[in-house]
Scaffold this motif. Structure first.
Motif, PDB file in Angstrom:
ATOM      1  N   SER B 179       0.800  -1.213  -0.110  1.00  0.00           N
ATOM      2  CA  SER B 179       0.118   0.128   0.088  1.00  0.00           C
ATOM      3  C   SER B 179       0.826   1.080   0.143  1.00  0.00           C
ATOM      4  CB  SER B 179      -0.951  -0.173   1.091  1.00  0.00           C
ATOM      5  OG  SER B 179      -0.472  -0.472   2.464  1.00  0.00           O
ATOM      6  N   THR B 180       2.060   1.330   0.658  1.00  0.00           N
ATOM      7  CA  THR B 180       2.962   2.412   0.634  1.00  0.00           C
ATOM      8  C   THR B 180       3.361   2.631  -0.774  1.00  0.00           C
ATOM      9  OG1 THR B 180       4.694   0.918   1.403  1.00  0.00           O
ATOM     10  CG2 THR B 180       3.553   2.564   3.154  1.00  0.00           C
ATOM     11  N   ILE B 181       3.719   1.665  -1.378  1.00  0.00           N
ATOM     12  CA  ILE B 181       4.275   1.888  -2.797  1.00  0.00           C
ATOM     13  C   ILE B 181       3.268   2.639  -3.469  1.00  0.00           C
ATOM     14  CG2 ILE B 181       5.037   0.643  -4.893  1.00  0.00           C
ATOM     15  CD1 ILE B 181       7.314   0.549  -2.926  1.00  0.00           C
ATOM     16  N   VAL B 182       2.004   1.973  -3.735  1.00  0.00           N
ATOM     17  CA  VAL B 182       0.764   2.411  -4.506  1.00  0.00           C
ATOM     18  C   VAL B 182       0.418   3.804  -4.093  1.00  0.00           C
ATOM     19  CG1 VAL B 182      -1.506   1.685  -4.829  1.00  0.00           C
ATOM     20  CG2 VAL B 182       0.040   0.015  -4.740  1.00  0.00           C
ATOM     21  N   PHE B 183       0.533   4.435  -2.579  1.00  0.00           N
ATOM     22  CA  PHE B 183       0.136   5.479  -2.357  1.00  0.00           C
ATOM     23  C   PHE B 183       1.214   6.632  -2.899  1.00  0.00           C
ATOM     24  CE2 PHE B 183      -2.889   3.648   0.803  1.00  0.00           C
ATOM     25  CZ  PHE B 183      -4.145   4.084  -0.093  1.00  0.00           C
ATOM     26  N   ILE B 184       2.352   6.272  -2.520  1.00  0.00           N
ATOM     27  CA  ILE B 184       3.462   6.973  -3.167  1.00  0.00           C
ATOM     28  C   ILE B 184       3.387   7.342  -4.805  1.00  0.00           C
ATOM     29  CG2 ILE B 184       5.884   7.021  -3.508  1.00  0.00           C
ATOM     30  CD1 ILE B 184       6.364   5.982  -0.799  1.00  0.00           C
ATOM     31  N   PHE B 185       2.946   6.320  -5.475  1.00  0.00           N
ATOM     32  CA  PHE B 185       2.755   6.281  -6.868  1.00  0.00           C
ATOM     33  C   PHE B 185       1.587   7.425  -7.215  1.00  0.00           C
ATOM     34  CE2 PHE B 185       1.127   5.084 -11.231  1.00  0.00           C
ATOM     35  CZ  PHE B 185       2.488   5.159 -11.709  1.00  0.00           C
ATOM     36  N   TYR B 186       0.480   7.172  -6.484  1.00  0.00           N
ATOM     37  CA  TYR B 186      -0.641   7.975  -6.762  1.00  0.00           C
ATOM     38  C   TYR B 186      -0.443   9.247  -6.155  1.00  0.00           C
ATOM     39  CZ  TYR B 186      -3.197   3.478  -7.409  1.00  0.00           C
ATOM     40  OH  TYR B 186      -3.861   2.469  -8.203  1.00  0.00           O
ATOM     41  N   SER B 187       0.418   9.852  -5.321  1.00  0.00           N
ATOM     42  CA  SER B 187       0.628  11.006  -5.225  1.00  0.00           C
ATOM     43  C   SER B 187       1.114  11.603  -6.171  1.00  0.00           C
ATOM     44  CB  SER B 187       1.240  11.343  -3.609  1.00  0.00           C
ATOM     45  OG  SER B 187       2.496  10.857  -3.799  1.00  0.00           O
ATOM     46  N   PHE B 188       2.116  11.042  -6.834  1.00  0.00           N
ATOM     47  CA  PHE B 188       2.654  11.810  -8.248  1.00  0.00           C
ATOM     48  C   PHE B 188       1.549  11.671  -9.139  1.00  0.00           C
ATOM     49  CE2 PHE B 188       6.646  10.469  -5.974  1.00  0.00           C
ATOM     50  CZ  PHE B 188       7.361  11.746  -6.091  1.00  0.00           C
ATOM     51  N   GLU B 189       0.906  10.721  -9.284  1.00  0.00           N
ATOM     52  CA  GLU B 189       0.120  10.546 -10.583  1.00  0.00           C
ATOM     53  C   GLU B 189      -1.175  11.835 -10.320  1.00  0.00           C
ATOM     54  OE1 GLU B 189      -2.959   7.412 -10.225  1.00  0.00           O
ATOM     55  OE2 GLU B 189      -2.445   6.806 -12.352  1.00  0.00           O
ATOM     56  N   TYR B 190      -1.540  11.927  -9.138  1.00  0.00           N
ATOM     57  CA  TYR B 190      -2.725  12.796  -8.693  1.00  0.00           C
ATOM     58  C   TYR B 190      -2.213  14.172  -9.463  1.00  0.00           C
ATOM     59  CZ  TYR B 190      -6.480  14.723  -6.108  1.00  0.00           C
ATOM     60  OH  TYR B 190      -7.436  15.173  -5.693  1.00  0.00           O
ATOM     61  N   PHE B 191      -1.051  14.537  -9.296  1.00  0.00           N
ATOM     62  CA  PHE B 191      -0.727  15.868  -9.923  1.00  0.00           C
ATOM     63  C   PHE B 191      -0.640  15.813 -11.381  1.00  0.00           C
ATOM     64  CE2 PHE B 191      -0.488  16.394  -5.217  1.00  0.00           C
ATOM     65  CZ  PHE B 191      -0.933  17.754  -5.162  1.00  0.00           C
TER      66      PHE B 191
END
Lengths: 267, 269
Positions: B179-191
């Motif tokens: 989950s941490t890997i996924v959320f770190i990726f999503y934080s970049f993706e979101y912007f």
């Protein structure tokens, strides 16, 4: 008084277990800290982008909005430190019937459902929020007096109570809806509203989230207390206190109604 | 090779997800709240500017953009696929796929597509209501060709998002907790995908870099084609870059799968 002492003793054990558990997964602990920090930096970046195109929003300057976001970070991280993991795990307890065990213990079940796990990583994130608050105050050239800090602390605690009430209420819906993962999503959606100055909201939307589900106020009141020490904040604090009371009482009622419906599972 | 078995998976996914339509409706409804929040925020920003456009965006263009992003998200964003895949690996359930004549990637894709169909059918109504309320700001493209390019870009955006989620989930072969890997990726993706605000508001050097990253093609690009911000040769160029990222993501996912299987120990299977 012995009931209170018993709950405190139990909480000490919860705390001990959680800290031991967090410290034995150090890498995971650091990664969660990094993840939360990245999202927080993202929010600050968004403010930067917005203020590249305007001087102020409804009378709030850039550093006042940064202060607001810092206050939001502090409140939501304090909430997450104390309650968040527990409330996300709660629907699963209901679905599998493992709630039975907690109902049998000689402490209030809402208490053990809500505070069993303490999240150590959020302590650091709370401090990051506090640093941002202090930094934006320095940028604004404001040095709040002890009275402002006292009121700010009260408002912060009330804010955490509102976060808790809103999410506990959403989590209790799992007594009626079996698959309630949507609640985590619902919580983030609702509290994200408090990151913006309250004056941007208008119409029915404003009314609903100011009075019915009062999430807009949560970070706005504490941020205003620090940013405008010269104003009176009695009205804001009173509304916040009323909102916290309604959120806590409302969620308690839904919890009790849910328990009456709860028929355990499988076993 | 027959496609019939994947059609069956798709049909099953449709049935399974219909059971959870309340969960979907709930999610969709709550998804509208932050959107409304950012519409109010941008309203205040444009009020402060006296209605003047910023980098080509006025209030109407901003509303139009954010609504299109909303519609695109409902059509394409994988809902819980990454967590299910990670759980399949962790609990050893993929063993049963290894001995069956079915490809796991194909299975997951059929599952994703089926879930998306139901999700869209359920959440269409609140989204449609939002569109109707804000219809004064909408500007659908005049020519049929743009509709076609947008449709292709949307499908490619969906496939790209699916493949990226799939590849991220496969890190469960190496990690206990993804989950941490996924959320770190999503934080970049979101912007970087333009979900929060249009990338046009960023400085030009940033946009030039973003044009070559996969994130841009997950959300911003289809909306930019639809709203006419990307036109002519740039549309074709964008579609090619997008297709290239789909291929890269596909090959990456395949590579991770075969490397992961060598490590896989079928725990609990």
């Amino acid at each position: 008084m012995s009931a209170l002492r018993r709950h405190l003793a139990v909480y000490r054990m919860f705390l001990r277990n959680s800290v031991i558990r967090d410290m034995s997964f150090k890498a995971n602990f650091l990664l969660w800290f990094l993840t939360d920090s990245l999202w927080f930096v993202g929010q600050l970046l968004f403010v930067e982008v917005m203020f590249a195109h305007t001087e102020s929003i409804v009378g709030w300057g850039k550093w006042e909005v940064v202060l607001l976001i810092g206050a939001h970070q502090m409140i939501s991280q304090l909430f997450q430190m104390l309650f968040y993991v527990n409330l996300t795990a709660f629907p699963e307890l209901v679905r599998t019937g493992r709630l039975d065990l907690l109902l049998l213990l000689p402490v209030d079940a809402q208490f053990s459902v809500s505070v069993q796990r303490f999240s150590l990583d959020c302590v650091v994130n709370t401090l990051v929020g506090a640093v941002i608050v202090a930094f934006s105050l320095a940028k604004l050239g404001i040095l709040p007096g002890p009275m402002s800090w006292a009121l700010f602390s009260v408002a912060t605690i009330l804010g955490v109570a509102i976060h808790y009430g809103v999410m506990f209420l959403l989590a209790c819906l799992c007594f009626w809806i079996v698959r309630a993962q949507g609640i985590v999503f619902g919580y983030y959606s609702l509290v994200s509203l408090s990151r913006y100055p309250e004056a941007v909201y208008r119409g029915v939307f404003r009314f609903v989230f100011l009075w019915v589900l009062p999430v807009i106020l949560v970070a706005n009141v504490p941020a205003r207390i620090l940013a405008h020490p010269e104003e009176s904040h009695v009205a804001g604090l009173a509304q916040l206190a009323l909102a916290a009371l309604i959120a806590l009482a409302g969620s308690r009622l839904v919890w009790l109604a849910g328990l009456r419906r709860y028929g355990s599972a499988s076993s | 090779m027959s496609l019939a078995k994947y059609r069956t998976v798709l049909a099953l996914a449709v049935q399974n997800t219909l059971v959870y339509r309340w969960n979907f409706l709930f999610r969709c409804f709550f998804g509208l709240i932050p959107l409304a929040g950012s519409l109010y925020l941008w309203g205040a920003v444009f009020d402060a500017r006296g209605g003047a456009a910023a980098n080509g965006f006025d209030y109407s263009a901003m509303v139009n953009y954010l609504l299109c992003i909303l519609a695109l998200e409902n059509l394409t964003v994988p809902a819980e696929d990454e967590w299910q895949i990670a759980a399949d690996i962790r609990d050893g359930r993929i063993s049963s796929f290894l001995i069956r004549p079915i490809d796991y990637l194909g299975y997951r894709f059929a599952n994703y597509a089926g879930t998306r169909v139901v999700f869209t059918l359920v959440t269409m109504w609140p989204v449609a209501l939002m569109f109707w309320l804000l219809r004064a700001h909408l500007a659908p493209p005049p020519d049929a060709l743009t509709w076609l390019w947008t449709a292709i870009a949307t499908v490619q955006a969906g496939v790209l998002q699916f493949l990226i989620s799939y590849a991220l989930a496969l890190s469960a072969f190496w990690l206990l907790e993804i989950s941490t890997i996924v959320f770190i990726f999503y934080s970049f993706e979101y912007f970087l995908s333009g979900r929060l605000f249009p990338l046009e508001l960023m400085p030009p050097w940033f946009q030039e870099i973003a044009r070559w990253l996969p994130f841009t093609y997950e959300a911003w690009f289809p909306v930019a084609v639809w709203t006419g911000r990307v036109q002519g040769a740039a549309v074709a160029q964008g579609l090619v870059i997008q297709a290239a990222w789909v291929i890269v993501a596909f090959l990456g996912a395949r590579l991770m799968w075969s490397a992961g299987l060598r490590r896989y120990q079928a725990v609990g299977g």
